[in-house]
Design a protein around this motif. Structure first.
Motif, mmCIF file in Angstrom:
data_model
loop_
_atom_site.group_PDB
_atom_site.id
_atom_site.type_symbol
_atom_site.label_atom_id
_atom_site.label_comp_id
_atom_site.label_asym_id
_atom_site.label_seq_id
_atom_site.Cartn_x
_atom_site.Cartn_y
_atom_site.Cartn_z
ATOM 1 N N ARG A 24 -79.879 61.967 -1.066
ATOM 2 C CA ARG A 24 -79.420 61.975 -2.465
ATOM 3 C C ARG A 24 -79.651 60.625 -3.139
ATOM 4 N NH1 ARG A 24 -75.232 65.998 -4.018
ATOM 5 N NH2 ARG A 24 -75.254 67.579 -2.404
ATOM 6 N N ILE A 25 -79.402 59.546 -2.410
ATOM 7 C CA ILE A 25 -79.606 58.217 -2.984
ATOM 8 C C ILE A 25 -81.085 57.977 -3.254
ATOM 9 C CG2 ILE A 25 -79.491 55.739 -2.460
ATOM 10 C CD1 ILE A 25 -76.774 56.334 -1.105
ATOM 11 N N ILE A 26 -81.954 58.355 -2.327
ATOM 12 C CA ILE A 26 -83.402 58.171 -2.517
ATOM 13 C C ILE A 26 -83.898 59.028 -3.684
ATOM 14 C CG2 ILE A 26 -85.684 58.519 -1.456
ATOM 15 C CD1 ILE A 26 -84.132 56.052 -0.450
ATOM 16 N N ALA A 27 -83.430 60.260 -3.794
ATOM 17 C CA ALA A 27 -83.835 61.114 -4.913
ATOM 18 C C ALA A 27 -83.375 60.513 -6.237
ATOM 19 C CB ALA A 27 -83.274 62.521 -4.739
ATOM 20 N N ARG A 28 -82.154 59.989 -6.279
ATOM 21 C CA ARG A 28 -81.637 59.354 -7.495
ATOM 22 C C ARG A 28 -82.437 58.102 -7.818
ATOM 23 N NH1 ARG A 28 -79.933 60.176 -12.311
ATOM 24 N NH2 ARG A 28 -78.687 58.466 -13.070
ATOM 25 N N ARG A 29 -82.768 57.316 -6.787
ATOM 26 C CA ARG A 29 -83.590 56.126 -6.993
ATOM 27 C C ARG A 29 -84.929 56.490 -7.611
ATOM 28 N NH1 ARG A 29 -86.863 53.986 -2.094
ATOM 29 N NH2 ARG A 29 -87.919 55.885 -2.700
ATOM 30 N N ASN A 30 -85.560 57.533 -7.089
ATOM 31 C CA ASN A 30 -86.861 57.948 -7.597
ATOM 32 C C ASN A 30 -86.759 58.437 -9.032
ATOM 33 O OD1 ASN A 30 -88.002 57.236 -5.190
ATOM 34 N ND2 ASN A 30 -88.005 59.299 -4.365
ATOM 35 N N ARG A 31 -85.678 59.130 -9.357
ATOM 36 C CA ARG A 31 -85.473 59.589 -10.734
ATOM 37 C C ARG A 31 -85.331 58.385 -11.673
ATOM 38 N NH1 ARG A 31 -84.965 63.864 -13.544
ATOM 39 N NH2 ARG A 31 -83.730 63.914 -15.441
ATOM 40 N N LEU A 32 -84.522 57.412 -11.277
ATOM 41 C CA LEU A 32 -84.352 56.204 -12.091
ATOM 42 C C LEU A 32 -85.670 55.447 -12.234
ATOM 43 C CD1 LEU A 32 -80.969 54.946 -10.587
ATOM 44 C CD2 LEU A 32 -81.313 55.888 -12.884
ATOM 45 N N LEU A 33 -86.436 55.414 -11.163
ATOM 46 C CA LEU A 33 -87.737 54.756 -11.194
ATOM 47 C C LEU A 33 -88.690 55.488 -12.143
ATOM 48 C CD1 LEU A 33 -88.928 52.307 -9.741
ATOM 49 C CD2 LEU A 33 -89.793 53.850 -8.002
ATOM 50 N N GLY A 34 -88.658 56.811 -12.097
ATOM 51 C CA GLY A 34 -89.476 57.603 -13.010
ATOM 52 C C GLY A 34 -89.087 57.385 -14.461
ATOM 53 N N GLU A 35 -87.796 57.285 -14.725
ATOM 54 C CA GLU A 35 -87.325 57.031 -16.098
ATOM 55 C C GLU A 35 -87.777 55.652 -16.568
ATOM 56 O OE1 GLU A 35 -83.129 57.662 -15.695
ATOM 57 O OE2 GLU A 35 -83.340 59.861 -15.791
ATOM 58 N N ALA A 52 -89.814 62.044 -14.598
ATOM 59 C CA ALA A 52 -88.853 61.629 -13.562
ATOM 60 C C ALA A 52 -88.777 62.676 -12.455
ATOM 61 C CB ALA A 52 -87.479 61.398 -14.191
ATOM 62 N N LYS A 53 -88.808 63.941 -12.816
ATOM 63 C CA LYS A 53 -88.802 65.009 -11.814
ATOM 64 C C LYS A 53 -90.080 64.971 -10.980
ATOM 65 C CE LYS A 53 -85.788 68.090 -14.411
ATOM 66 N NZ LYS A 53 -85.687 69.290 -15.229
ATOM 67 N N ALA A 54 -91.199 64.658 -11.624
ATOM 68 C CA ALA A 54 -92.476 64.579 -10.903
ATOM 69 C C ALA A 54 -92.465 63.428 -9.895
ATOM 70 C CB ALA A 54 -93.632 64.412 -11.889
ATOM 71 N N VAL A 55 -91.812 62.325 -10.239
ATOM 72 C CA VAL A 55 -91.717 61.196 -9.315
ATOM 73 C C VAL A 55 -90.867 61.588 -8.111
ATOM 74 C CG1 VAL A 55 -90.893 58.821 -9.008
ATOM 75 C CG2 VAL A 55 -92.134 59.457 -11.086
ATOM 76 N N VAL A 56 -89.780 62.301 -8.347
ATOM 77 C CA VAL A 56 -88.940 62.774 -7.238
ATOM 78 C C VAL A 56 -89.768 63.686 -6.330
ATOM 79 C CG1 VAL A 56 -86.938 64.190 -6.629
ATOM 80 C CG2 VAL A 56 -86.758 62.533 -8.489
ATOM 81 N N GLN A 57 -90.540 64.585 -6.907
ATOM 82 C CA GLN A 57 -91.375 65.495 -6.118
ATOM 83 C C GLN A 57 -92.461 64.750 -5.345
ATOM 84 O OE1 GLN A 57 -91.151 68.835 -5.540
ATOM 85 N NE2 GLN A 57 -89.170 68.652 -6.558
ATOM 86 N N ALA A 58 -92.984 63.672 -5.934
ATOM 87 C CA ALA A 58 -94.052 62.904 -5.269
ATOM 88 C C ALA A 58 -93.587 62.329 -3.941
ATOM 89 C CB ALA A 58 -94.539 61.786 -6.183
ATOM 90 N N ASP A 59 -92.292 62.091 -3.801
ATOM 91 C CA ASP A 59 -91.781 61.495 -2.572
ATOM 92 C C ASP A 59 -91.862 62.450 -1.385
ATOM 93 O OD1 ASP A 59 -90.730 59.411 -1.057
ATOM 94 O OD2 ASP A 59 -88.667 60.050 -1.392
ATOM 95 N N PHE A 60 -92.094 63.731 -1.643
ATOM 96 C CA PHE A 60 -92.179 64.702 -0.558
ATOM 97 C C PHE A 60 -93.576 64.808 0.039
ATOM 98 C CE2 PHE A 60 -88.634 66.519 -3.192
ATOM 99 C CZ PHE A 60 -87.631 66.124 -2.334
ATOM 100 N N GLU A 61 -94.542 64.068 -0.507
ATOM 101 C CA GLU A 61 -95.919 64.152 -0.035
ATOM 102 C C GLU A 61 -96.103 63.547 1.355
ATOM 103 O OE1 GLU A 61 -98.577 62.627 -3.006
ATOM 104 O OE2 GLU A 61 -97.755 63.958 -4.543
ATOM 105 N N GLU A 62 -95.426 62.423 1.608
ATOM 106 C CA GLU A 62 -95.538 61.765 2.913
ATOM 107 C C GLU A 62 -94.276 60.948 3.154
ATOM 108 O OE1 GLU A 62 -98.007 57.732 2.077
ATOM 109 O OE2 GLU A 62 -99.133 59.580 1.831
ATOM 110 N N ALA A 63 -94.071 60.560 4.385
ATOM 111 C CA ALA A 63 -92.895 59.759 4.721
ATOM 112 C C ALA A 63 -93.031 58.362 4.127
ATOM 113 C CB ALA A 63 -92.743 59.672 6.233
ATOM 114 N N GLY A 64 -91.914 57.780 3.756
ATOM 115 C CA GLY A 64 -91.919 56.424 3.213
ATOM 116 C C GLY A 64 -92.054 56.417 1.707
#
Length: 108
Positions: A24-35, A52-64
């Protein structure tokens, strides 16, 4: 034996909870980063939400975090925003701290 079984279940429950909190924290971080990136690119509020949603989804492509950094760098460069990987990584750390604070505040 039930004491050991109870301890094992407790550890498994704690591990699952810790993983959920981390996600949840990583997803929130990615959303804030996308914004943040959307603001730098001058996107509209609707476009910002979608980005912002697309950035959250991008994190599922690979680990890290490299997939998120690569997406942001590519999109910002395509939008003629002059930014380095170091700046993106610094903002990633800032947004991680902000996301952690927001999560803790929402839990209280």
């Amino acid at each position: 034996m039930t004491t050991f079984d109870d301890r094992e279940r407790a550890f498994e429950t704690k591990f699952a909870r810790d993983q959920e909190v981390h996600f949840r924290i990583i997803a929130r971080r990615n959303r804030l980063l996308g914004e943040w990136a959307a603001e730098r690119m001058g996107l509209t509020p609707e476009e910002t939400d979608a980005y912002a949603k697309a950035v959250v989804q991008a994190d599922f492509e690979e680990a890290g975090d490299e997939d998120v950094i690569r997406k942001l760098a590519g999109d910002l460069t395509a939008a003629n925003v002059d930014i380095s990987d170091a700046e993106i990584r610094a903002m990633l750390n800032d947004k991680a701290a902000e996301a952690r604070r927001q999560f803790i505040d929402s839990a209280n």
